[in-house]
Design an enzyme around this catalytic site. Structure first.
Site, PDB file in Angstrom:
ATOM      1  N   ILE A 158       9.639  42.328   2.028  1.00 25.67           N
ATOM      2  CA  ILE A 158       8.691  41.909   1.473  1.00 25.67           C
ATOM      3  C   ILE A 158       7.999  40.819   2.592  1.00 25.67           C
ATOM      4  CG2 ILE A 158       8.376  40.167  -0.540  1.00 25.67           C
ATOM      5  CD1 ILE A 158       9.735  42.709  -1.195  1.00 25.67           C
ATOM      6  N   GLU A 159       6.562  41.308   2.406  1.00 22.25           N
ATOM      7  CA  GLU A 159       5.691  40.624   3.487  1.00 22.25           C
ATOM      8  C   GLU A 159       4.565  40.001   2.653  1.00 22.25           C
ATOM      9  OE1 GLU A 159       4.731  42.854   6.913  1.00 22.25           O
ATOM     10  OE2 GLU A 159       6.995  43.868   6.793  1.00 22.25           O
TER      11      GLU A 159
END
Ligand SMILES: *[C@@H]1O[C@H](CO)[C@@H](O)[C@H](O)[C@H]1NC(C)=O
Length: 278
Positions: free
Chosen positions: A137-138
């Site tokens: 998750i960025e």
């Protein structure tokens, strides 16, 4: 040894091969298919993107969800060769995230039915069941990921008699991680594939004296004291070539020294993650 596959990042020096061609020798244990890029797309189903690797695929009716028959077959081949195949959710681009916990719970059910041990008419990999799920998750927010992991693990636990499945996270090395720290401290991950690249705390900052910005020591402490699963293993995430990331590449001799130091110093050390297959 963990390798990410699917984004054709090898493109700088060649082209990614079919998944099965990375499953013929002992150079890796886990291959992470990257990525499921959209959580709630057309028809309220997710979207996946494996660059050139699903060019034989077509969308399920009324969705932008690809059916990938070659990857489906290759998963079977890889698993028969003893490899674990994970599906990674997220990535550097894409449209993903949750508004609240109830969306996260719903999505855990969707993911289980589409890729795990559940049932659906829209399974991109057919009857193949992946061995685990990874959260890279960025972007977006941290909302819902702990609930997502907890709900997904409920399904995995019920399925444990059929096969053991895993959940990993791929945080970046700066601590706390903007998107995953909440989930890592309140839900059960098996592995942390920490990205020690593109950051000031990367593996390129390592020095033999161990006083450097390279922060594997902080992750070891985190895993044993703050992580919900205090037995979670931390992996040294590195770029597989000098073109695979902006910073963080070190040559194989340096990497070998670092690995032996980590192995003898940190009990949470689980192995090495490489960004893209080589
Ligand atoms: C969660 O978010 C979705 C999408 O914004 C919304 O439709 C739903 O009502 C929300 N549920 C709760 C329980 O807040």
């Amino acid at each position: 040894m963990v390798m990410y596959w699917g984004q054709n990042s090898y493109g700088a020096v060649g082209s990614q091969e079919n998944l099965a061609s990375y499953c013929t020798d002992s150079t890796n244990d886990i291959i992470v298919l990257s990525f499921l890029t959209t959580f709630f797309g057309e028809g309220n189903l997710p979207e996946i993107n494996f660059a050139s690797a699903c060019s034989d695929g077509s969308y399920f009716d009324g969705t932008e969800l690809l059916e990938c028959p070659t990857i489906a077959d290759d998963i079977v081949t890889c698993q028969a060769n003893g490899k674990k195949i994970f599906l990674s959710l997220g990535g550097a681009s894409g449209s993903y995230g949750f508004s609240n916990d109830s969306e996260a719970e719903t999505f855990a059910t969707t993911v289980w039915n589409l890729f795990g041990g559940g049932e659906s008419d829209t399974r991109p990999f057919g009857d193949s069941v992946v061995d685990g799920f990874d959260l890279d998750i960025e972007g977006g927010s941290s909302t819902g990921y702990a609930t997502f992991v907890t709900q997904l693990r409920t399904y995995m636990d019920e399925y444990a008699g059929t096969k053991q499945m895993y959940i990993s996270g791929a945080p970046q090395c700066p601590m706390p991680d903007s998107f995953l720290t909440d989930a890592m401290t309140s839900s059960y991950f098996d592995f942390y594939f920490v990205q020690f690249y593109n950051n000031y705390c990367g593996v390129d900052q390592w020095t033999a004296s161990a006083t450097s910005d390279f922060n594997f020591d902080s992750w070891d402490t985190f895993a044993q004291t703050q992580s919900y699963n205090t037995d979670a293993k931390v992996y040294l995430g590195v770029p597989a070539s000098d073109s695979a990331a902006g910073t963080g590449y070190v040559d194989i001799d340096t990497l070998t020294s670092i690995i032996s130091q980590l192995q003898s110093t940190y009990s949470s050390f689980g192995g090495v993650m490489m960004w893209y297959v080589v």
